[in-house]
Design a protein around this motif. Structure first.
Motif, PDB file in Angstrom:
ATOM      1  N   ARG A  73       0.834  -1.144  -0.039  1.00 55.59           N
ATOM      2  CA  ARG A  73      -0.077   0.008  -0.115  1.00 55.59           C
ATOM      3  C   ARG A  73       0.959   1.092   0.107  1.00 55.59           C
ATOM      4  O   ARG A  73       1.997   1.192   0.904  1.00 55.59           O
ATOM      5  CB  ARG A  73      -0.898  -0.130   1.042  1.00 55.59           C
ATOM      6  CG  ARG A  73      -2.016  -1.053   1.203  1.00 55.59           C
ATOM      7  CD  ARG A  73      -2.887  -0.938   2.379  1.00 55.59           C
ATOM      8  NE  ARG A  73      -3.505   0.480   2.383  1.00 55.59           N
ATOM      9  CZ  ARG A  73      -4.041   1.157   3.545  1.00 55.59           C
ATOM     10  NH1 ARG A  73      -3.805   0.513   4.950  1.00 55.59           N
ATOM     11  NH2 ARG A  73      -4.465   2.191   3.432  1.00 55.59           N
ATOM     12  N   PHE A  75       0.737   5.535  -0.121  1.00 52.89           N
ATOM     13  CA  PHE A  75      -0.114   6.888  -0.044  1.00 52.89           C
ATOM     14  C   PHE A  75       0.239   7.792  -1.164  1.00 52.89           C
ATOM     15  O   PHE A  75       1.606   8.268  -1.362  1.00 52.89           O
ATOM     16  CB  PHE A  75       0.014   7.590   1.361  1.00 52.89           C
ATOM     17  CG  PHE A  75      -0.750   8.954   1.551  1.00 52.89           C
ATOM     18  CD1 PHE A  75      -2.092   8.846   1.809  1.00 52.89           C
ATOM     19  CD2 PHE A  75      -0.107   9.965   1.290  1.00 52.89           C
ATOM     20  CE1 PHE A  75      -2.690  10.094   1.933  1.00 52.89           C
ATOM     21  CE2 PHE A  75      -0.902  11.417   1.696  1.00 52.89           C
ATOM     22  CZ  PHE A  75      -2.150  11.378   1.902  1.00 52.89           C
ATOM     23  N   GLU A  79      -3.055  12.960  -4.792  1.00 51.68           N
ATOM     24  CA  GLU A  79      -4.361  12.620  -4.783  1.00 51.68           C
ATOM     25  C   GLU A  79      -5.075  12.491  -3.307  1.00 51.68           C
ATOM     26  O   GLU A  79      -6.190  12.587  -3.360  1.00 51.68           O
ATOM     27  CB  GLU A  79      -4.481  11.307  -5.403  1.00 51.68           C
ATOM     28  CG  GLU A  79      -4.170  11.420  -6.882  1.00 51.68           C
ATOM     29  CD  GLU A  79      -4.261   9.988  -7.730  1.00 51.68           C
ATOM     30  OE1 GLU A  79      -4.815   9.070  -6.835  1.00 51.68           O
ATOM     31  OE2 GLU A  79      -4.085   9.795  -8.858  1.00 51.68           O
ATOM     32  N   GLY A  80      -4.000  12.410  -2.416  1.00 50.93           N
ATOM     33  CA  GLY A  80      -4.506  12.216  -0.808  1.00 50.93           C
ATOM     34  C   GLY A  80      -5.195  10.904  -0.830  1.00 50.93           C
ATOM     35  O   GLY A  80      -6.006  10.876   0.222  1.00 50.93           O
ATOM     36  N   THR A  81      -4.935   9.886  -1.546  1.00 48.65           N
ATOM     37  CA  THR A  81      -5.679   8.500  -1.107  1.00 48.65           C
ATOM     38  C   THR A  81      -4.651   7.552  -1.038  1.00 48.65           C
ATOM     39  O   THR A  81      -3.406   7.775  -1.280  1.00 48.65           O
ATOM     40  CB  THR A  81      -6.695   8.217  -2.340  1.00 48.65           C
ATOM     41  OG1 THR A  81      -5.649   8.223  -3.424  1.00 48.65           O
ATOM     42  CG2 THR A  81      -7.644   9.184  -2.649  1.00 48.65           C
ATOM     43  N   TRP A  82      -5.062   6.364  -0.488  1.00 48.39           N
ATOM     44  CA  TRP A  82      -3.920   5.141  -0.502  1.00 48.39           C
ATOM     45  C   TRP A  82      -4.379   4.161  -1.768  1.00 48.39           C
ATOM     46  O   TRP A  82      -5.451   4.062  -1.909  1.00 48.39           O
ATOM     47  CB  TRP A  82      -4.350   4.385   0.962  1.00 48.39           C
ATOM     48  CG  TRP A  82      -4.021   5.014   2.119  1.00 48.39           C
ATOM     49  CD1 TRP A  82      -4.336   6.024   2.971  1.00 48.39           C
ATOM     50  CD2 TRP A  82      -2.354   4.914   2.660  1.00 48.39           C
ATOM     51  NE1 TRP A  82      -3.708   6.441   3.794  1.00 48.39           N
ATOM     52  CE2 TRP A  82      -2.590   5.668   3.769  1.00 48.39           C
ATOM     53  CE3 TRP A  82      -1.435   3.958   2.274  1.00 48.39           C
ATOM     54  CZ2 TRP A  82      -1.231   5.725   4.558  1.00 48.39           C
ATOM     55  CZ3 TRP A  82      -0.373   4.005   3.150  1.00 48.39           C
ATOM     56  CH2 TRP A  82      -0.359   4.921   4.212  1.00 48.39           C
ATOM     57  N   ILE A  83      -3.371   3.683  -2.110  1.00 48.49           N
ATOM     58  CA  ILE A  83      -3.653   2.548  -3.349  1.00 48.49           C
ATOM     59  C   ILE A  83      -2.936   1.354  -2.955  1.00 48.49           C
ATOM     60  O   ILE A  83      -1.859   1.476  -2.107  1.00 48.49           O
ATOM     61  CB  ILE A  83      -3.264   3.166  -4.622  1.00 48.49           C
ATOM     62  CG1 ILE A  83      -1.599   3.583  -4.619  1.00 48.49           C
ATOM     63  CG2 ILE A  83      -3.948   4.548  -5.109  1.00 48.49           C
ATOM     64  CD1 ILE A  83      -1.012   3.852  -5.919  1.00 48.49           C
ATOM     65  N   SER A  84      -3.365   0.272  -3.270  1.00 53.33           N
ATOM     66  CA  SER A  84      -2.747  -1.183  -3.147  1.00 53.33           C
ATOM     67  C   SER A  84      -2.387  -1.731  -4.519  1.00 53.33           C
ATOM     68  O   SER A  84      -3.130  -1.614  -5.489  1.00 53.33           O
ATOM     69  CB  SER A  84      -3.785  -1.907  -2.707  1.00 53.33           C
ATOM     70  OG  SER A  84      -4.160  -1.584  -1.287  1.00 53.33           O
ATOM     71  N   ASP A 101       5.042   9.338  -7.650  1.00 49.83           N
ATOM     72  CA  ASP A 101       4.196   9.992  -8.754  1.00 49.83           C
ATOM     73  C   ASP A 101       5.067   9.732 -10.038  1.00 49.83           C
ATOM     74  O   ASP A 101       4.245   9.493 -11.218  1.00 49.83           O
ATOM     75  CB  ASP A 101       4.084  11.286  -8.371  1.00 49.83           C
ATOM     76  CG  ASP A 101       3.287  11.866  -7.335  1.00 49.83           C
ATOM     77  OD1 ASP A 101       2.206  10.923  -7.279  1.00 49.83           O
ATOM     78  OD2 ASP A 101       3.379  12.886  -6.584  1.00 49.83           O
ATOM     79  N   LYS A 115      -5.681   2.324 -13.957  1.00 47.51           N
ATOM     80  CA  LYS A 115      -6.161   3.107 -13.005  1.00 47.51           C
ATOM     81  C   LYS A 115      -5.796   4.583 -13.014  1.00 47.51           C
ATOM     82  O   LYS A 115      -4.739   4.742 -12.838  1.00 47.51           O
ATOM     83  CB  LYS A 115      -6.561   2.735 -11.718  1.00 47.51           C
ATOM     84  CG  LYS A 115      -7.417   1.407 -11.870  1.00 47.51           C
ATOM     85  CD  LYS A 115      -7.833   0.857 -10.172  1.00 47.51           C
ATOM     86  CE  LYS A 115      -8.385  -0.275 -10.389  1.00 47.51           C
ATOM     87  NZ  LYS A 115      -8.549  -1.178  -8.942  1.00 47.51           N
TER      88      LYS A 115
END
Length: 115
Positions: A73, A75, A79-84, A101, A115
């Protein structure tokens, strides 16, 4: 000759594709999403390779070389989100070196990450 068996289990909400007694991929589906479990790195595109086991008597039998994949995971601050992500260990080192990034941008350009 390859033997392919496809099992669609709609009551159980998943399907399997089996090639020569090896599970190639399995999908689970619901009303909203389809999840594919493949042995492919989402950043570098590394996937299973085939080759031979070679004995001392030089007998050759087919085998598979699987990539060293890890679920990780991250951060994403932009985007201020967590991705797996399912990543090879080389991709984890690349993210540590170049930044998340930059690596995500390059993977999207190459078509590995949708995505």
């Amino acid at each position: 000759m390859a033997f392919v068996k496809i099992c669609l289990c709609k009551n159980e909400s998943f399907s399997l594709v089996i090639l020569n007694e090896f599970l190639i991929f399995a999908t689970s589906f619901s009303e909203n999403s389809i999840e594919v479990m493949a042995k492919v790195c989402q950043i570098t595109g590394k996937r299973t390779q085939t080759g031979n086991n070679v004995s001392h008597a030089n007998n050759k039998t087919k085998r598979k070389f699987f990539p060293n994949l890890q679920k990780k995971r991250f951060f994403v601050p932009s985007e201020g989100t967590w991705i797996s992500l399912k990543l090879s260990t080389k991709a984890i080192r690349t993210i540590s070196k170049n930044g998340l990034d930059a690596v995500l941008k390059e993977a999207r350009a190459k078509g590995f990450l949708t995505k």
